[in-house]
Design a protein around this motif. Structure first.
Motif, PDB file in Angstrom:
ATOM      1  N   ILE A  36      32.974  36.726  38.410  1.00 37.56           N
ATOM      2  CA  ILE A  36      33.840  37.875  38.662  1.00 37.56           C
ATOM      3  C   ILE A  36      34.341  37.839  40.105  1.00 37.56           C
ATOM      4  O   ILE A  36      35.512  38.118  40.372  1.00 37.56           O
ATOM      5  N   GLY A  37      33.487  37.449  41.046  1.00 35.87           N
ATOM      6  CA  GLY A  37      33.894  37.344  42.444  1.00 35.87           C
ATOM      7  C   GLY A  37      34.954  36.277  42.664  1.00 35.87           C
ATOM      8  O   GLY A  37      35.887  36.470  43.448  1.00 35.87           O
ATOM      9  N   LYS A  75      47.065  39.672  33.955  1.00 34.67           N
ATOM     10  CA  LYS A  75      46.241  38.954  32.983  1.00 34.67           C
ATOM     11  C   LYS A  75      46.874  37.620  32.594  1.00 34.67           C
ATOM     12  O   LYS A  75      46.177  36.630  32.385  1.00 34.67           O
ATOM     13  N   LYS A  76      48.201  37.589  32.511  1.00 34.59           N
ATOM     14  CA  LYS A  76      48.891  36.337  32.155  1.00 34.59           C
ATOM     15  C   LYS A  76      48.869  35.334  33.305  1.00 34.59           C
ATOM     16  O   LYS A  76      48.813  34.131  33.085  1.00 34.59           O
ATOM     17  N   VAL A 108      37.104  39.518  32.220  1.00 37.95           N
ATOM     18  CA  VAL A 108      36.718  39.108  33.582  1.00 37.95           C
ATOM     19  C   VAL A 108      37.782  39.563  34.579  1.00 37.95           C
ATOM     20  O   VAL A 108      37.456  40.005  35.680  1.00 37.95           O
ATOM     21  N   VAL A 109      39.053  39.496  34.183  1.00 34.47           N
ATOM     22  CA  VAL A 109      40.142  39.951  35.055  1.00 34.47           C
ATOM     23  C   VAL A 109      39.991  41.448  35.332  1.00 34.47           C
ATOM     24  O   VAL A 109      40.106  41.895  36.476  1.00 34.47           O
ATOM     25  N   VAL A 110      39.704  42.213  34.293  1.00 31.31           N
ATOM     26  CA  VAL A 110      39.542  43.652  34.460  1.00 31.31           C
ATOM     27  C   VAL A 110      38.315  43.953  35.331  1.00 31.31           C
ATOM     28  O   VAL A 110      38.351  44.840  36.183  1.00 31.31           O
ATOM     29  N   ALA A 111      37.237  43.216  35.149  1.00 32.33           N
ATOM     30  CA  ALA A 111      36.048  43.406  35.977  1.00 32.33           C
ATOM     31  C   ALA A 111      36.359  43.067  37.435  1.00 32.33           C
ATOM     32  O   ALA A 111      35.911  43.771  38.355  1.00 32.33           O
ATOM     33  N   ALA A 112      37.134  42.024  37.665  1.00 32.76           N
ATOM     34  CA  ALA A 112      37.500  41.638  39.031  1.00 32.76           C
ATOM     35  C   ALA A 112      38.411  42.690  39.662  1.00 32.76           C
ATOM     36  O   ALA A 112      38.278  42.997  40.856  1.00 32.76           O
ATOM     37  N   LEU A 113      39.306  43.276  38.865  1.00 34.84           N
ATOM     38  CA  LEU A 113      40.143  44.358  39.387  1.00 34.84           C
ATOM     39  C   LEU A 113      39.279  45.571  39.739  1.00 34.84           C
ATOM     40  O   LEU A 113      39.529  46.249  40.736  1.00 34.84           O
TER      41      LEU A 113
END
Length: 123
Positions: free
Chosen positions: A62-63, A85-86, A94-99
């Motif tokens: 995630i980091g 996301k694209k 994982v993108v949402v968690a990183a955001l």
């Protein structure tokens, strides 16, 4: 004798548990419908065994994706979540968690326009 007949007649008019109508004042199902005489069997739901394609999320991964998002947003204007996301080569969760990571660190600015939310780095 007449008093005995009157007393027994009034006793017969008193409803008993077997002939009394139960009312729940229109709140929820009636008690009669809640009682079931047939045993119910719940279907067994088994989760499939974990496959090689399933993965666990780690702080490390995630980091790393948060770093990619930082680079992406630093080189461009505000973007929608779908565009982000694209643009990033990572699973959507994982993108949402990183955001969320960047948002928690107060690094993101959210601009709402109607039903669209655009994200950019705080300046």
């Amino acid at each position: 004798m007449c008093a005995k007949k009157a007393a027994s007649a009034s006793a017969k008019k008193t409803p008993t548990a077997t002939n009394r109508k139960i009312s729940n004042n229109g709140k929820g199902p009636s008690p009669a419908s809640a009682v079931s005489t047939a045993p119910t069997k719940k279907p067994s739901v088994k989760s499939p065994p974990p496959s090689a394609s399933q993965r666990t999320l780690s702080h490390q991964h995630i980091g790393e994706v948060a770093g990619e998002l930082w680079q992406l947003l630093s080189t461009s204007d505000s973007q929608t979540l779908a565009a982000i996301k694209k643009a990033v080569d990572a699973p959507a969760d994982v993108v949402v968690a990183a955001l969320g990571w960047l948002g928690r660190e107060d690094k993101l600015e959210f601009v709402v326009s109607g039903r669209t939310v655009k994200l950019s780095l705080k300046k």
